[in-house]
Design a protein around this motif. Structure first.
Motif, PDB file in Angstrom:
ATOM      1  N   UNK A  52       0.953  -1.202  -0.058  1.00  0.00           N
ATOM      2  CA  UNK A  52      -0.021  -0.004   0.123  1.00  0.00           C
ATOM      3  C   UNK A  52       0.837   1.297   0.055  1.00  0.00           C
ATOM      4  N   UNK A  53       1.966   1.323   0.669  1.00  0.00           N
ATOM      5  CA  UNK A  53       2.873   2.282   0.729  1.00  0.00           C
ATOM      6  C   UNK A  53       3.244   2.769  -0.659  1.00  0.00           C
ATOM      7  N   UNK A  54       3.761   1.815  -1.372  1.00  0.00           N
ATOM      8  CA  UNK A  54       4.249   1.950  -3.029  1.00  0.00           C
ATOM      9  C   UNK A  54       3.186   2.470  -3.775  1.00  0.00           C
ATOM     10  N   UNK A  55       1.686   1.957  -3.554  1.00  0.00           N
ATOM     11  CA  UNK A  55       0.618   2.623  -4.347  1.00  0.00           C
ATOM     12  C   UNK A  55       0.412   4.165  -4.008  1.00  0.00           C
ATOM     13  N   UNK A  56       0.680   4.423  -2.682  1.00  0.00           N
ATOM     14  CA  UNK A  56       0.564   5.760  -2.141  1.00  0.00           C
ATOM     15  C   UNK A  56       1.626   6.375  -2.873  1.00  0.00           C
ATOM     16  N   UNK A  57       2.797   5.996  -2.815  1.00  0.00           N
ATOM     17  CA  UNK A  57       4.000   6.714  -3.459  1.00  0.00           C
ATOM     18  C   UNK A  57       3.420   7.206  -5.016  1.00  0.00           C
ATOM     19  N   UNK A  58       2.857   6.443  -5.538  1.00  0.00           N
ATOM     20  CA  UNK A  58       2.327   6.976  -6.843  1.00  0.00           C
ATOM     21  C   UNK A  58       1.219   7.862  -6.950  1.00  0.00           C
ATOM     22  N   UNK A  59       0.589   7.818  -5.815  1.00  0.00           N
ATOM     23  CA  UNK A  59      -0.886   8.724  -5.889  1.00  0.00           C
ATOM     24  C   UNK A  59      -0.511   9.798  -5.105  1.00  0.00           C
ATOM     25  N   UNK A  60       0.358  10.228  -4.307  1.00  0.00           N
ATOM     26  CA  UNK A  60       0.537  11.408  -3.582  1.00  0.00           C
ATOM     27  C   UNK A  60       1.926  11.955  -3.627  1.00  0.00           C
ATOM     28  N   UNK A  61       2.200  13.118  -3.117  1.00  0.00           N
ATOM     29  CA  UNK A  61       3.671  13.480  -3.365  1.00  0.00           C
ATOM     30  C   UNK A  61       4.394  13.188  -2.454  1.00  0.00           C
ATOM     31  N   UNK A  62       4.019  13.180  -0.907  1.00  0.00           N
ATOM     32  CA  UNK A  62       4.901  12.751   0.001  1.00  0.00           C
ATOM     33  C   UNK A  62       4.326  11.805   0.963  1.00  0.00           C
ATOM     34  N   UNK A  63       4.840  10.838   1.191  1.00  0.00           N
ATOM     35  CA  UNK A  63       4.215   9.730   2.092  1.00  0.00           C
ATOM     36  C   UNK A  63       5.294   9.318   3.092  1.00  0.00           C
ATOM     37  N   UNK A  64       4.348   9.559   4.461  1.00  0.00           N
ATOM     38  CA  UNK A  64       5.038   9.094   5.845  1.00  0.00           C
ATOM     39  C   UNK A  64       4.427   7.700   6.192  1.00  0.00           C
ATOM     40  N   UNK A  65       5.322   6.846   6.528  1.00  0.00           N
ATOM     41  CA  UNK A  65       4.522   5.687   6.830  1.00  0.00           C
ATOM     42  C   UNK A  65       5.237   4.997   8.094  1.00  0.00           C
ATOM     43  N   UNK A  66       4.253   4.439   9.160  1.00  0.00           N
ATOM     44  CA  UNK A  66       4.854   4.302  10.348  1.00  0.00           C
ATOM     45  C   UNK A  66       4.411   2.906  10.720  1.00  0.00           C
ATOM     46  N   UNK A  67       5.161   2.045  11.208  1.00  0.00           N
ATOM     47  CA  UNK A  67       4.928   0.685  11.314  1.00  0.00           C
ATOM     48  C   UNK A  67       5.721   0.103  12.732  1.00  0.00           C
ATOM     49  N   UNK A  68       5.005  -0.707  13.510  1.00  0.00           N
ATOM     50  CA  UNK A  68       5.453  -0.955  14.767  1.00  0.00           C
ATOM     51  C   UNK A  68       6.424  -2.147  14.668  1.00  0.00           C
ATOM     52  N   UNK A  69       6.436  -2.756  13.463  1.00  0.00           N
ATOM     53  CA  UNK A  69       7.589  -3.891  13.493  1.00  0.00           C
ATOM     54  C   UNK A  69       8.436  -3.472  12.636  1.00  0.00           C
ATOM     55  N   UNK A  70       9.875  -3.350  13.359  1.00  0.00           N
ATOM     56  CA  UNK A  70      11.150  -3.130  12.695  1.00  0.00           C
ATOM     57  C   UNK A  70      11.414  -4.131  11.329  1.00  0.00           C
ATOM     58  N   UNK A  71      11.204  -5.148  11.574  1.00  0.00           N
ATOM     59  CA  UNK A  71      11.448  -6.073  10.532  1.00  0.00           C
ATOM     60  C   UNK A  71      10.588  -5.891   9.301  1.00  0.00           C
ATOM     61  N   UNK A  72       9.276  -5.532   9.413  1.00  0.00           N
ATOM     62  CA  UNK A  72       8.498  -5.121   8.242  1.00  0.00           C
ATOM     63  C   UNK A  72       8.951  -3.771   7.849  1.00  0.00           C
ATOM     64  N   UNK A  73       9.177  -2.778   8.635  1.00  0.00           N
ATOM     65  CA  UNK A  73       9.620  -1.619   8.449  1.00  0.00           C
ATOM     66  C   UNK A  73      10.894  -1.584   7.352  1.00  0.00           C
ATOM     67  N   UNK A  74      11.856  -2.113   7.825  1.00  0.00           N
ATOM     68  CA  UNK A  74      12.891  -2.431   7.172  1.00  0.00           C
ATOM     69  C   UNK A  74      12.690  -3.211   5.646  1.00  0.00           C
ATOM     70  N   UNK A  75      11.952  -4.230   5.480  1.00  0.00           N
ATOM     71  CA  UNK A  75      11.748  -4.877   4.172  1.00  0.00           C
ATOM     72  C   UNK A  75      10.726  -3.876   3.426  1.00  0.00           C
ATOM     73  N   UNK A  76      10.110  -2.720   4.046  1.00  0.00           N
ATOM     74  CA  UNK A  76       9.310  -1.654   3.146  1.00  0.00           C
ATOM     75  C   UNK A  76      10.451  -1.131   2.612  1.00  0.00           C
ATOM     76  N   UNK A  77      11.208  -0.612   3.406  1.00  0.00           N
ATOM     77  CA  UNK A  77      12.368   0.473   2.904  1.00  0.00           C
ATOM     78  C   UNK A  77      13.225  -0.359   1.651  1.00  0.00           C
ATOM     79  N   UNK A  78      13.510  -1.436   1.720  1.00  0.00           N
ATOM     80  CA  UNK A  78      14.129  -2.111   0.768  1.00  0.00           C
ATOM     81  C   UNK A  78      13.312  -2.477  -0.538  1.00  0.00           C
ATOM     82  N   UNK A  79      11.978  -2.609  -0.356  1.00  0.00           N
ATOM     83  CA  UNK A  79      11.176  -2.742  -1.668  1.00  0.00           C
ATOM     84  C   UNK A  79      10.924  -1.528  -2.391  1.00  0.00           C
ATOM     85  N   UNK A  80      10.848  -0.608  -1.495  1.00  0.00           N
ATOM     86  CA  UNK A  80      10.552   0.928  -2.087  1.00  0.00           C
ATOM     87  C   UNK A  80      11.786   1.364  -2.984  1.00  0.00           C
TER      88      UNK A  80
END
Ligand code: SAH
Length: 212
Positions: free
Chosen positions: A82-110
């Motif tokens: 969903x973060x990636x989709x929002x990147x295409x739909x908006x100018x700036x995206x701030x995303x907050x996740x409680x799991x460090x593992x998931x947050x790190x994976x998100x950063x890598x995928x983006x």
């Protein structure tokens, strides 16, 4: 996926359909789930969480009526799809996740997709992310028992929009809340089933204060 799961169920926003056509969903699921990546349901990801059903991603994205100029907050990055989709739909995206593992994976995928307009934080998103508020739109992908006040307060006063599931484990509704000054108008979009929001604004807020 686009035709059968989205357009046929009323996802008509051309920008949402285009964004969902462009982001390869299989990159956001585990290798042994890839064959299911475009199927009509949520899938397990790491840390006992799930990647949302494509239709729900479409419904939430469309509800925010993004034109491309907005600053958006996402609570619960999960797989980062969903973060990636929002990147295409908006100018700036701030995303907050409680799991460090998931947050790190998100950063890598983006990064892998060359998406540069999102910043990902680890913390309790029930508090929102006050440093970058106000937001034109907020999307929360985990269900609290009631609407966390910080999310409401971090909306742009003129026309800020918040989409989130609210309820317990058994019964939740997806709500769209629109702010005009100090007035908040809520509309029910659909019955849904999300993972619970954890932390201060979750069902059992004895996890203590975990401010971002
Ligand atoms: N839309 C995402 C699905 C997110 S699942 C996707 O398609 O992949 C919900 C996510 O919310 C989970 O990753 C969970 O860890 C996260 N979450 C739950 N409570 C949270 C909180 N208080 N703050 C930040 N993230 C939270």
């Amino acid at each position: 996926m686009i035709r059968e799961q989205l357009q046929s169920r009323g996802i008509t926003d051309a920008r949402v359909l285009e964004a969902m056509g462009r982001i390869p969903r299989h990159l956001f699921v585990a290798e042994d789930q890839q064959i299911e990546a475009y199927s009509d349901h949520a899938l397990p990801i790491d840390d006992g969480q799930t990647i949302s059903q494509p239709y729900i991603v479409g419904l939430m994205s469309q509800a925010l009526r993004l034109s491309g100029s907005e600053r958006v907050l996402e609570v619960g990055s999960g797989s980062g799809y969903q973060t990636a989709i929002l990147c295409l739909l908006a100018r700036e995206v701030y995303s907050i996740e409680q799991s460090r593992l998931l947050a790190e994976k998100t950063v890598g995928r983006l990064a892998q997709l060359g998406l540069k307009n999102a910043r990902v934080f680890v913390g309790d998103g029930g508090y929102g992310l006050v440093e970058f508020a106000p937001y034109d739109a907020i999307l929360c992908a985990a269900a609290p028992p009631s609407v966390p006040d910080p999310l409401r307060q971090q909306l742009t006063p003129q026309g800020g929009r918040l989409v989130l599931p609210v309820g317990g484990a058994q019964r939740q509704f997806l709500l769209l809340i629109e702010r005009t000054g100090e007035q908040f108008r809520a509309r029910r979009l659909s019955a849904v089933r999300f993972v619970p929001l954890v932390g201060r604004y979750g069902e059992h807020s004895d996890a203590g204060d975990r401010t971002p």
